[in-house]
Write a protein that holds these residues in place. Structure first.
Motif, PDB file in Angstrom:
ATOM      1  N   ILE A  82     -25.434 -42.312 -42.182  1.00 38.75           N
ATOM      2  CA  ILE A  82     -25.290 -43.253 -41.056  1.00 38.75           C
ATOM      3  C   ILE A  82     -24.090 -42.900 -40.219  1.00 38.75           C
ATOM      4  CG2 ILE A  82     -24.785 -45.645 -40.478  1.00 38.75           C
ATOM      5  CD1 ILE A  82     -26.649 -46.432 -42.763  1.00 38.75           C
ATOM      6  N   VAL A  83     -23.054 -42.515 -40.917  1.00 36.23           N
ATOM      7  CA  VAL A  83     -21.847 -42.184 -40.141  1.00 36.23           C
ATOM      8  C   VAL A  83     -22.134 -41.005 -39.222  1.00 36.23           C
ATOM      9  CG1 VAL A  83     -19.525 -41.268 -40.343  1.00 36.23           C
ATOM     10  CG2 VAL A  83     -20.249 -43.124 -41.849  1.00 36.23           C
ATOM     11  N   ALA A  84     -22.709 -39.969 -39.919  1.00 36.60           N
ATOM     12  CA  ALA A  84     -22.995 -38.772 -39.096  1.00 36.60           C
ATOM     13  C   ALA A  84     -23.959 -39.100 -37.980  1.00 36.60           C
ATOM     14  CB  ALA A  84     -23.570 -37.666 -40.000  1.00 36.60           C
ATOM     15  N   ALA A  85     -24.937 -39.908 -38.350  1.00 35.08           N
ATOM     16  CA  ALA A  85     -25.928 -40.272 -37.318  1.00 35.08           C
ATOM     17  C   ALA A  85     -25.260 -41.010 -36.188  1.00 35.08           C
ATOM     18  CB  ALA A  85     -27.021 -41.117 -37.967  1.00 35.08           C
ATOM     19  N   LEU A  86     -24.396 -41.935 -36.589  1.00 39.37           N
ATOM     20  CA  LEU A  86     -23.718 -42.694 -35.540  1.00 39.37           C
ATOM     21  C   LEU A  86     -22.869 -41.786 -34.681  1.00 39.37           C
ATOM     22  CD1 LEU A  86     -22.734 -45.989 -37.437  1.00 39.37           C
ATOM     23  CD2 LEU A  86     -24.349 -45.754 -35.546  1.00 39.37           C
ATOM     24  N   ASN A  87     -22.168 -40.874 -35.392  1.00 42.31           N
ATOM     25  CA  ASN A  87     -21.362 -39.918 -34.628  1.00 42.31           C
ATOM     26  C   ASN A  87     -22.216 -39.129 -33.672  1.00 42.31           C
ATOM     27  OD1 ASN A  87     -18.848 -40.496 -35.571  1.00 42.31           O
ATOM     28  ND2 ASN A  87     -19.035 -39.145 -37.368  1.00 42.31           N
ATOM     29  N   CYS A  88     -23.334 -38.719 -34.314  1.00 41.28           N
ATOM     30  CA  CYS A  88     -24.254 -37.935 -33.483  1.00 41.28           C
ATOM     31  C   CYS A  88     -24.715 -38.740 -32.298  1.00 41.28           C
ATOM     32  CB  CYS A  88     -25.451 -37.521 -34.347  1.00 41.28           C
ATOM     33  SG  CYS A  88     -26.478 -36.286 -33.559  1.00 41.28           S
ATOM     34  N   MET A  89     -25.043 -39.966 -32.594  1.00 42.22           N
ATOM     35  CA  MET A  89     -25.508 -40.817 -31.488  1.00 42.22           C
ATOM     36  C   MET A  89     -24.425 -40.989 -30.469  1.00 42.22           C
ATOM     37  SD  MET A  89     -27.982 -44.000 -31.985  1.00 42.22           S
ATOM     38  CE  MET A  89     -27.604 -44.668 -33.492  1.00 42.22           C
ATOM     39  N   TYR A  90     -23.223 -41.213 -31.013  1.00 38.34           N
ATOM     40  CA  TYR A  90     -22.102 -41.372 -30.078  1.00 38.34           C
ATOM     41  C   TYR A  90     -21.916 -40.149 -29.232  1.00 38.34           C
ATOM     42  CZ  TYR A  90     -17.478 -42.137 -28.277  1.00 38.34           C
ATOM     43  OH  TYR A  90     -16.409 -42.292 -27.415  1.00 38.34           O
ATOM     44  N   ASP A  91     -21.997 -39.026 -29.905  1.00 39.25           N
ATOM     45  CA  ASP A  91     -21.849 -37.773 -29.146  1.00 39.25           C
ATOM     46  C   ASP A  91     -22.930 -37.666 -28.070  1.00 39.25           C
ATOM     47  OD1 ASP A  91     -20.760 -35.790 -31.966  1.00 39.25           O
ATOM     48  OD2 ASP A  91     -19.610 -36.830 -30.408  1.00 39.25           O
ATOM     49  N   LEU A  92     -24.117 -38.042 -28.543  1.00 35.61           N
ATOM     50  CA  LEU A  92     -25.225 -37.949 -27.556  1.00 35.61           C
ATOM     51  C   LEU A  92     -24.995 -38.884 -26.383  1.00 35.61           C
ATOM     52  CD1 LEU A  92     -28.261 -37.735 -29.960  1.00 35.61           C
ATOM     53  CD2 LEU A  92     -27.625 -36.031 -28.271  1.00 35.61           C
ATOM     54  N   ILE A  93     -24.502 -40.070 -26.761  1.00 38.00           N
ATOM     55  CA  ILE A  93     -24.258 -41.044 -25.701  1.00 38.00           C
ATOM     56  C   ILE A  93     -23.222 -40.515 -24.748  1.00 38.00           C
ATOM     57  CG2 ILE A  93     -23.223 -43.292 -25.238  1.00 38.00           C
ATOM     58  CD1 ILE A  93     -24.729 -44.253 -27.816  1.00 38.00           C
ATOM     59  N   GLN A  94     -22.182 -39.909 -25.343  1.00 30.54           N
ATOM     60  CA  GLN A  94     -21.133 -39.341 -24.488  1.00 30.54           C
ATOM     61  C   GLN A  94     -21.711 -38.284 -23.566  1.00 30.54           C
ATOM     62  OE1 GLN A  94     -17.956 -40.209 -24.029  1.00 30.54           O
ATOM     63  NE2 GLN A  94     -18.409 -41.919 -25.372  1.00 30.54           N
ATOM     64  N   LEU A  95     -22.503 -37.496 -24.258  1.00 33.47           N
ATOM     65  CA  LEU A  95     -23.137 -36.418 -23.482  1.00 33.47           C
ATOM     66  C   LEU A  95     -23.953 -37.001 -22.327  1.00 33.47           C
ATOM     67  CD1 LEU A  95     -23.014 -33.353 -24.079  1.00 33.47           C
ATOM     68  CD2 LEU A  95     -25.335 -33.525 -24.918  1.00 33.47           C
ATOM     69  N   HIS A  96     -24.668 -37.983 -22.725  1.00 34.06           N
ATOM     70  CA  HIS A  96     -25.507 -38.626 -21.723  1.00 34.06           C
ATOM     71  C   HIS A  96     -24.684 -39.206 -20.596  1.00 34.06           C
ATOM     72  CE1 HIS A  96     -28.842 -40.743 -20.043  1.00 34.06           C
ATOM     73  NE2 HIS A  96     -28.180 -41.937 -20.157  1.00 34.06           N
ATOM     74  N   ARG A  97     -23.613 -39.859 -21.018  1.00 34.42           N
ATOM     75  CA  ARG A  97     -22.760 -40.465 -19.980  1.00 34.42           C
ATOM     76  C   ARG A  97     -22.184 -39.393 -19.068  1.00 34.42           C
ATOM     77  NH1 ARG A  97     -22.620 -45.703 -20.388  1.00 34.42           N
ATOM     78  NH2 ARG A  97     -22.436 -46.623 -22.451  1.00 34.42           N
ATOM     79  N   ARG A  98     -21.765 -38.347 -19.727  1.00 38.61           N
ATOM     80  CA  ARG A  98     -21.212 -37.255 -18.897  1.00 38.61           C
ATOM     81  C   ARG A  98     -22.248 -36.756 -17.894  1.00 38.61           C
ATOM     82  NH1 ARG A  98     -19.498 -33.075 -22.773  1.00 38.61           N
ATOM     83  NH2 ARG A  98     -18.879 -34.772 -24.148  1.00 38.61           N
ATOM     84  N   GLY A  99     -23.455 -36.623 -18.497  1.00 38.43           N
ATOM     85  CA  GLY A  99     -24.544 -36.170 -17.625  1.00 38.43           C
ATOM     86  C   GLY A  99     -24.758 -37.135 -16.463  1.00 38.43           C
ATOM     87  N   LEU A 100     -24.742 -38.394 -16.817  1.00 33.10           N
ATOM     88  CA  LEU A 100     -24.940 -39.407 -15.781  1.00 33.10           C
ATOM     89  C   LEU A 100     -23.844 -39.336 -14.751  1.00 33.10           C
ATOM     90  CD1 LEU A 100     -26.131 -42.568 -17.735  1.00 33.10           C
ATOM     91  CD2 LEU A 100     -27.441 -41.206 -16.120  1.00 33.10           C
TER      92      LEU A 100
END
Lengths: 572, 449
Positions: free
Chosen positions: A75-93
């Motif tokens: 879960i932690v890794a997943a959350l991190n991953c999700m967070y990273d993805l979200i960051q990525l997404h935000r950056r993209g946005l």
């Protein structure tokens, strides 16, 4: 599930980015199941592996390293991953936003530039026009300057000429004055000399002996008779001179007259040989004159003529006749010339040749035209007189009829068209009546409905409208069309009832007369006079009635205009 | 063409008698009368002083010799050589002297033009005419010798006096509408008197014999006006030459201008022939000169010349006159009609080397003769349309409608022809040099180019 949808979007976008056929193929199964969800209970592992691959491809730490570690999710890794993805997404946005902003900026720049270019083009256009205008003015001013310079040069030349004249005159005056002064001085000297010189030498003549006169006669005393004689001699001299001059002029005149006569004869002969029939009277007269002249004895003839022509009239007659003949000959020669030239070149005579000749010919032609027009006018006048005066009745009637023929035909045509229109009207009236019948049926139904509805309302004064609403909705849907008529719905039924009461004959089942129908529909106001204009209007409106809609209010309500127009459009 | 030998003369005084038989010349104070055909001296008279003016009487019987500085006039008779007559004007002086047409009266104009004295040789009577005008041509006799017109100036106004030459009776005396009368001339028929104003005003007045003003003609204002006037021998035309280099022809019926002849510097667009004198080198054969009996002198000193016909356009050399001088050398100063009134010869002063010949029938230019030096004198043959001219050199030039010829005057030591006179028969010419004279006898059949 908005997040799932966003994930889906990203995935789809990422799928579009990386075009690996294998992947596409493998993803086809994962991609969009029936419910539009990526992961379900059966394909978790695949999803996991897929996601881990994707995440690693993004450069992020994968959520799980071992695919076989089980279905347990770190879960932690997943959350991190999700967070990273979200960051990525935000950056993209963010980048997207930035890019959009930049694009907007560039768009606005482009717009601005376009505007400025158009503005500058316009300015350029204006300034070009101004420039040409200024150039034109400059050219005109230059021309003016040149002409003024010419004027100035001319004036200067004239001034110079006048100055030269003045100078020459001045020098001449000076010279004369000097000469006179010199003479005056000499005179003064001589006078002095004479005054001083006592011995004055007198005039004297010393002749050995007197010589005789040149003509040998004796000299005569100077008396008044002598003076008179001198005067007489002087006048005699003058008179003799005038005599000789007059004789010379007479001879000259006679010569010239002979020449003119000869010319006239020649011209007459030429013209008579060329134009046998054209100008009969004058010509014959001239011919006979010529003939008579030729017939007469020459000596007698000349004397007779010379006697005749001593008076002014005869002289004028001769000159006028000469002029006339000459004019004829000239016109004849011109005609020949033009014929020759037209034969050669096929063109008519050049316009610039001799304006007077063309002018004369034009004059003749115009005169002919005038004559023709006059004749024409006369004929017209005669005809008009015939018309105005009463001749036979038959002919009069015929004539009157024949003048009205065209109009009669036109009337017939119009009658035909009117007939057709009337037929159309009949048809439409029939349709109209059918529509009215239908309308009455519908009204009846409507009334029944209304009655039931009112009943319902009255009976069910309770807020429970949910169960009823669906049933009412159906009937209401019929009212949707006339939803706008609510305002006057109260008014209209009253009127309708009123009229209905007024015209009990208005039973829907029986086809009413047109007038009653109209009255029923309250289309006609209280006055029953049907003007044809109104009729046509009603005709138009009747055509509207093909559409199934109560439109009786339209004449009194401005609000109905929209529906009317709508229905009109639909029907027509 | 025969040339006589050269004789002496002074003062250009050499005149043929009106009957054409005698030739009178003055040499210093002597008067020599020769026979024209033989040139032998017939009479020799001695005057008291150097003769200023010499004139034959109309009947060829008497010769008048006037000595202006002495105020003396001497009259000699041919018939009676012993007869003498001397008129002394005394202190009043003498400016001009002339015969009257009857040959029996002498008119002397005193100094300062105080008066004209009419001396009668028949009666020794004297008449005076007051206030004569001092102008270019103040006295003129009509051709028939009956009338004399005299210009008078009285109280700053011009008058014309017409006298009957018979008894000097004043026939008419009228005022003229001139500012400053410059000259008057009778028409050849004696019925019209032409009067013209000074050059400051262009005005020509025509008076009838009885003093009525027939017409006035004025071509323009302000610029210098009339320079010369000439009647045609038939009295039909009056030619007026003016300072604007034009000749205007008036006709005798209406006294209006019928044409004007212009003298442009560049001759173009005309049917006239332009003869240009071209000098030839000496020694060249004289083929072009059809001389029959040439008495050749020292031809080495004299250059031959011939005429060439120049194609148009031709430029005549123009000498612009000094604008500050009075009476500028511009305008038509000489007009001469041929005896049949057919031709008119003119000379424009600023084109001094050219003589223009106009045809009066066609009213156009007939020929232009351009010489190498300024033309001094030209005169028409009294009988034929033949013009003789001289240019101050040793040549004599002749023009006729057939052509133009240049003749060298064969004299020793060079004889510059200053002026010439035709004999009244038209058979011979008298050529006058500075101090010499020569006769040229014409051959009647030679007229070549």
């Amino acid at each position: 599930m908005p997040e799932s949808s966003t994930v889906k979007d990203v995935l789809s976008s990422s799928v579009e980015c990386r075009t690996s056929p294998l992947r596409r193929f493998s993803l086809s199964a994962l991609h969009r199941n029936s419910l539009g969800v990526f992961c379900s209970e059966d394909n978790v592992q695949e999803c996991l592996s897929h996601i881990s691959q994707e995440v690693s491809s993004f450069g992020l730490r994968p959520a799980w390293t071992e695919p076989g570690s089980g279905s347990e999710l770190n879960i932690v890794a997943a959350l991190n991953c999700m967070y990273d993805l979200i960051q990525l997404h935000r950056r993209g946005l963010r980048t997207l936003e930035n890019m959009e902003v930049e694009q907007l900026k560039s768009n606005s720049n482009v717009d601005f530039l376009q505007l400025s270019t158009t503005r500058l083009k316009e300015q350029l256009e204006i300034s070009k026009r101004e420039n040409t205008g200024l150039l034109e003015r400059e050219r005109q001013l230059q021309l003016k300057v040149k002409s003024l310079q010419n004027c100035l040069k001319n004036e200067k030349e004239e001034v110079q000429k006048l100055q030269n004249v003045i100078a020459s005159r001045a020098s001449q005056y000076n010279h004369e004055m000097k000469r006179k002064e010199r003479e005056f001085n000499k005179l003064k000297e001589r006078l002095n000399q004479l005054l001083v010189d006592k011995k004055e030498k007198k005039q004297a003549i010393d002749v050995l002996n007197n010589i005789g006169r040149a003509d040998g006669k004796r000299s005569l005393w100077k008396t008044e008779k002598m003076e008179a004689k001198h005067e007489g001699e002087m006048y005699k001299t003058l008179l003799s001179d005038y005599d000789t001059r007059q004789r010379e002029l007479q001879l000259e005149n006679a010569e010239l007259r002979k020449v003119l006569q000869q010319m006239k004869k020649d011209m007459v002969s030429i013209l008579s040989s060329r134009k046998p029939a054209a100008k009969g009277d004058k010509h014959e007269h001239g011919g006979t004159q010529a003939a008579s002249e030729e017939e007469d004895d020459e000596a007698f003839d000349s004397s007779k003529e010379s006697v005749e022509l001593y008076c002014v009239h005869a002289r004028e007659k001769l000159t006028n006749s000469i002029r006339l003949q000459w004019r004829r000959l000239k016109s004849h020669v011109e005609r020949l010339d033009s014929q020759v030239s037209s034969a050669q070149t096929g063109e008519s005579k050049s316009t610039d040749a001799v304006p007077r000749e063309t002018h004369e010919e034009e004059m003749d032609r115009l005169k002919l035209e005038i004559q023709q027009c006059k004749d024409f006018i006369q004929a017209q006048q005669q005809l008009l007189q015939q018309l105005s005066s009463p001749c036979d009745e038959e002919t009069a009637s015929l004539l009157s009829d024949c003048y009205m023929l065209q109009e009669k035909e036109r009337l017939g045509d119009e009658w035909k068209t009117l007939e057709e229109q009337r037929k159309i009207f009949e048809r439409e009236r029939r349709n109209f009546t059918e529509a009215a019948i239908r309308l009455s049926h519908e009204r009846k139904a409507f009334e029944e409905d209304r009655a039931t509805w009112l009943k319902h309302q009255f009976l069910n004064l309770s807020p429970f409208s949910d169960s009823k609403k669906p049933s009412l909705s159906k009937s209401k849907s019929a009212f949707l069309i006339s939803a706008e008529t609510d305002s006057s719905a109260a008014v209209a039924p009253e009127k309708f009832i009123k009229h209905r009461s007024e015209s009990p004959r208005c039973v829907p089942l029986t086809s009413p007369s047109t007038a009653d129908l109209y009255r029923t529909l309250c289309l006609i106001p209280e006055d029953s006079s049907t003007k044809p204009k109104r009729k046509t209007e009603h005709v138009e409106e009747s055509s509207v009635f093909c559409g199934n809609a109560p439109v009786r209010h339209k004449r009194w309500d401005g609000i109905q205009d929209r529906t009317l127009s709508q229905e009109k459009n639909s029907s027509i | 063409m025969n040339f006589s030998e050269v004789f002496k003369q002074t003062n250009q005084l050499c005149k043929v008698s009106p009957d054409g038989k005698y030739l009178a010349t003055c040499v210093q104070y002597r008067l020599v009368v020769r026979d024209v055909s033989t040139l032998q001296i017939l009479q020799l008279y001695t005057c008291l002083d150097q003769v200023s003016h010499m004139e034959w009487s109309s009947d060829s019987l008497f010769i008048l010799c006037a000595m202006y500085n002495r105020g003396l006039v001497q009259v000699w008779s041919l018939e009676q050589p012993d007869w003498h007559c001397k008129i002394d004007e005394g202190s009043i002086g003498l400016v001009s002297s002339r015969w009257s047409p009857d040959g029996r009266h002498i008119l002397n104009t005193t100094e300062f033009h105080l008066r004209v004295t009419v001396w009668s040789l028949c009666t020794k009577a004297v008449s005076y005419i007051k206030y004569p005008k001092a102008c270019q041509k103040g006295i003129d006799f009509s051709r028939d010798g009956r009338y004399m017109a005299l210009a008078e100036r009285r109280d700053c106004k011009d008058y014309v006096c017409v006298f009957v030459c018979d008894d000097w009776h004043l026939l008419r005396h009228f005022e003229t509408e001139t500012q400053d009368l410059a000259g008057l001339e009778w028409s050849p028929n004696g019925c019209v008197l032409a009067v013209w104003d000074s050059c400051l005003e262009y005005k020509v007045l025509l008076y009838s014999l009885d003093g009525r003003l027939l017409s006035t003609y004025s071509a323009y204002e302000w610029s210098l006006g009339v320079k010369s006037v000439s009647w045609s021998p038939s009295s039909q035309f009056l030619a007026i030459g003016s300072y604007d280099e034009k000749v205007r022809i008036l006709n005798h019926i209406t006294w209006k201008k019928i044409t004007q002849f212009e003298h442009p510097a560049i001759i173009d667009n005309t049917k006239a022939t332009v003869y240009k004198e071209a000098e030839k080198r000496p020694g060249v054969g004289s083929d072009e000169m059809p001389l029959h009996n040439i008495t050749m002198g020292a031809t080495l000193f004299n250059t031959q010349s011939k005429y060439e016909i120049c194609p148009l356009p031709v430029q005549i050399p123009v000498v612009k006159p000094d604008p500050d001088r009075a009476s500028p050398k511009i305008g038509i100063s000489v007009l001469a009609f041929s005896s049949d009134s057919r031709y008119l010869a003119t000379k424009n002063d600023n084109m001094a080397t050219a003589v223009w010949v106009w045809d009066m029938q066609k009213m156009s230019l007939e020929a232009v003769l351009e010489q190498t030096s300024a033309v001094r004198c030209f005169q028409w043959d009294p009988l034929r349309p033949r013009l003789a001219l001289c240019a101050g050199n040793t040549k004599l030039y002749l023009w006729s409608p057939g052509g133009c010829v240049s003749v060298q005057v064969p004299t020793e030591g060079g004889f510059q022809v200053q002026s010439l006179n035709w004999h009244c028969s038209g058979d011979s010419l008298i050529l006058l040099g500075k101090e010499q004279l020569c006769l040229c006898y014409m051959d009647t059949d030679q007229e070549d180019k």
